[in-house]
Design a protein around this motif. Structure first.
Motif, PDB file in Angstrom:
ATOM      1  N   SER A  26     -16.862  25.380  31.461  1.00 29.70           N
ATOM      2  CA  SER A  26     -15.687  25.643  32.278  1.00 29.70           C
ATOM      3  C   SER A  26     -15.236  24.360  32.957  1.00 29.70           C
ATOM      4  CB  SER A  26     -15.993  26.705  33.328  1.00 29.70           C
ATOM      5  OG  SER A  26     -16.933  26.214  34.269  1.00 29.70           O
ATOM      6  N   GLU A  28     -13.039  23.353  36.757  1.00 34.62           N
ATOM      7  CA  GLU A  28     -12.448  23.906  37.975  1.00 34.62           C
ATOM      8  C   GLU A  28     -10.938  23.945  37.825  1.00 34.62           C
ATOM      9  OE1 GLU A  28     -13.680  21.760  41.432  1.00 34.62           O
ATOM     10  OE2 GLU A  28     -15.768  22.348  41.193  1.00 34.62           O
ATOM     11  N   ASP A  30      -8.657  23.339  40.009  1.00 39.07           N
ATOM     12  CA  ASP A  30      -8.055  22.145  40.596  1.00 39.07           C
ATOM     13  C   ASP A  30      -8.187  20.933  39.680  1.00 39.07           C
ATOM     14  OD1 ASP A  30      -7.303  23.590  42.836  1.00 39.07           O
ATOM     15  OD2 ASP A  30      -9.038  22.948  44.027  1.00 39.07           O
ATOM     16  N   LYS A  61      -9.802  32.900  34.120  1.00 43.51           N
ATOM     17  CA  LYS A  61     -10.271  32.325  35.369  1.00 43.51           C
ATOM     18  C   LYS A  61     -11.306  33.247  35.999  1.00 43.51           C
ATOM     19  CE  LYS A  61      -6.812  31.771  38.047  1.00 43.51           C
ATOM     20  NZ  LYS A  61      -5.734  31.473  39.013  1.00 43.51           N
ATOM     21  N   ASP A  63     -13.908  32.966  39.456  1.00 38.20           N
ATOM     22  CA  ASP A  63     -14.419  32.236  40.624  1.00 38.20           C
ATOM     23  C   ASP A  63     -13.969  30.777  40.662  1.00 38.20           C
ATOM     24  OD1 ASP A  63     -15.762  34.512  41.535  1.00 38.20           O
ATOM     25  OD2 ASP A  63     -17.566  34.029  40.391  1.00 38.20           O
ATOM     26  N   GLY A  64     -12.693  30.541  40.422  1.00 37.54           N
ATOM     27  CA  GLY A  64     -12.145  29.190  40.515  1.00 37.54           C
ATOM     28  C   GLY A  64     -12.434  28.295  39.321  1.00 37.54           C
ATOM     29  N   GLN A  65     -12.999  28.862  38.269  1.00 36.67           N
ATOM     30  CA  GLN A  65     -13.313  28.114  37.043  1.00 36.67           C
ATOM     31  C   GLN A  65     -12.443  28.626  35.901  1.00 36.67           C
ATOM     32  OE1 GLN A  65     -15.846  25.602  36.708  1.00 36.67           O
ATOM     33  NE2 GLN A  65     -15.779  25.718  38.923  1.00 36.67           N
TER      34      GLN A  65
END
Length: 82
Positions: A26, A28, A30, A61, A63-65
């Motif tokens: 994965s 992130e 961002d 997506k 958990d932010g991944q």
């Protein structure tokens, strides 16, 4: 796993992210937006492109991944998937 590439300009961004996100790995959200930002002119555009890839099912997506969505041919393991 078969790679299902989106058409048009999304395909170029997908190709770039595909190089960074290997199956099972994965990145992130961002970091993906930052990477896309290198080719886009604004953060808003980069965020929008990443969200479009998620909305269309090329990425998912958790958990932010971000992960690459696996697309399978109907011929492979068709009995085990029923």
């Amino acid at each position: 796993m078969r790679r299902n590439r989106p058409p048009g300009s999304l395909g170029a961004v997908y190709d770039m992210l595909y190089e960074d996100i290997k199956p099972g790995d994965s990145i992130e959200v961002d970091a993906a937006v930052t990477k896309v930002r290198e080719t886009e002119r604004s953060v808003g555009t980069a965020e929008h492109v990443v969200e479009r890839l998620v909305d269309r099912g090329y990425l998912y997506k958790v958990d932010g991944q971000l992960y690459i969505t696996e697309h399978r041919d109907g011929a492979e393991n068709s009995k085990s998937e029923q």
